[in-house]
Design a protein around this motif. Structure first.
Motif, PDB file in Angstrom:
ATOM      1  N   ASP A  87       0.798  -1.220   0.000  1.00  0.00           N
ATOM      2  CA  ASP A  87       0.000   0.000   0.000  1.00  0.00           C
ATOM      3  C   ASP A  87       0.840   1.285   0.000  1.00  0.00           C
ATOM      4  OD1 ASP A  87       0.980  -0.502   2.571  1.00  0.00           O
ATOM      5  OD2 ASP A  87      -0.826   0.241   3.583  1.00  0.00           O
ATOM      6  N   VAL A  88       2.169   1.181   0.002  1.00  0.00           N
ATOM      7  CA  VAL A  88       3.028   2.367   0.096  1.00  0.00           C
ATOM      8  C   VAL A  88       2.994   3.170  -1.203  1.00  0.00           C
ATOM      9  CG1 VAL A  88       5.431   3.153   0.289  1.00  0.00           C
ATOM     10  CG2 VAL A  88       4.530   1.472   1.893  1.00  0.00           C
ATOM     11  N   LYS A  89       2.838   4.476  -1.038  1.00  0.00           N
ATOM     12  CA  LYS A  89       2.859   5.409  -2.168  1.00  0.00           C
ATOM     13  C   LYS A  89       3.682   6.622  -1.780  1.00  0.00           C
ATOM     14  CE  LYS A  89      -1.668   4.316  -4.211  1.00  0.00           C
ATOM     15  NZ  LYS A  89      -1.844   3.050  -3.562  1.00  0.00           N
ATOM     16  N   VAL A  90       4.357   7.210  -2.762  1.00  0.00           N
ATOM     17  CA  VAL A  90       5.086   8.465  -2.572  1.00  0.00           C
ATOM     18  C   VAL A  90       4.437   9.498  -3.480  1.00  0.00           C
ATOM     19  CG1 VAL A  90       7.300   9.641  -2.722  1.00  0.00           C
ATOM     20  CG2 VAL A  90       7.235   7.222  -2.077  1.00  0.00           C
ATOM     21  N   TYR A  91       4.015  10.601  -2.904  1.00  0.00           N
ATOM     22  CA  TYR A  91       3.348  11.658  -3.660  1.00  0.00           C
ATOM     23  C   TYR A  91       4.344  12.722  -4.098  1.00  0.00           C
ATOM     24  CZ  TYR A  91      -0.922   9.359  -2.290  1.00  0.00           C
ATOM     25  OH  TYR A  91      -1.907   8.419  -2.130  1.00  0.00           O
ATOM     26  N   ALA A  92       3.920  13.554  -5.037  1.00  0.00           N
ATOM     27  CA  ALA A  92       4.795  14.576  -5.612  1.00  0.00           C
ATOM     28  C   ALA A  92       5.371  15.511  -4.555  1.00  0.00           C
ATOM     29  CB  ALA A  92       4.043  15.377  -6.672  1.00  0.00           C
TER      30      ALA A  92
END
Length: 110
Positions: free
Chosen positions: A12-17
């Motif tokens: 579920d890991v995400k990196v946003y701008a």
């Protein structure tokens, strides 16, 4: 590296701008490959990252400060950070330009 990405973080890991990281950072112990010289750094939460850009030199800063040996290093797109808490930030600079500052305020520490 001794551990797979799935050993360290959830799917579920995400990196946003803006550098915000969401998702699950797993609690890992016995990770001697991270820092064989310091047992205190062999357990905790880790965040693997692969940069999509190229470069020649890089600097890694923790909470705005580059630790000894983390300035003007040879470029390596594969980075592994040890995240001590939700207030920890990591700034990555490549060839003198800031690429991103990661923050973990929205991450889940399992």
């Amino acid at each position: 590296m001794g551990k797979s990405v799935s050993d360290l973080i959830g799917t579920d890991v995400k990196v946003y701008a803006d550098g915000s990281v969401t998702g699950t950072l797993k609690n890992v112990s016995g990770f001697t490959e991270f820092n064989s010289a310091d047992v205190n750094e062999q357990s905790g939460h880790y965040f693997p990252l692969r940069l999509t850009q190229a470069g020649t030199k890089m600097t890694l800063k923790t909470n705005g400060v580059a630790k000894p040996g983390k300035e003007n290093m040879d470029f390596d797109p594969d980075i592994l950070f040890r995240v001590t808490d939700k207030n920890t930030t990591f700034t990555i600079e490549v060839d003198g330009n800031e690429v991103v500052t990661l923050n973990f305020k929205k991450a889940t520490f399992a």
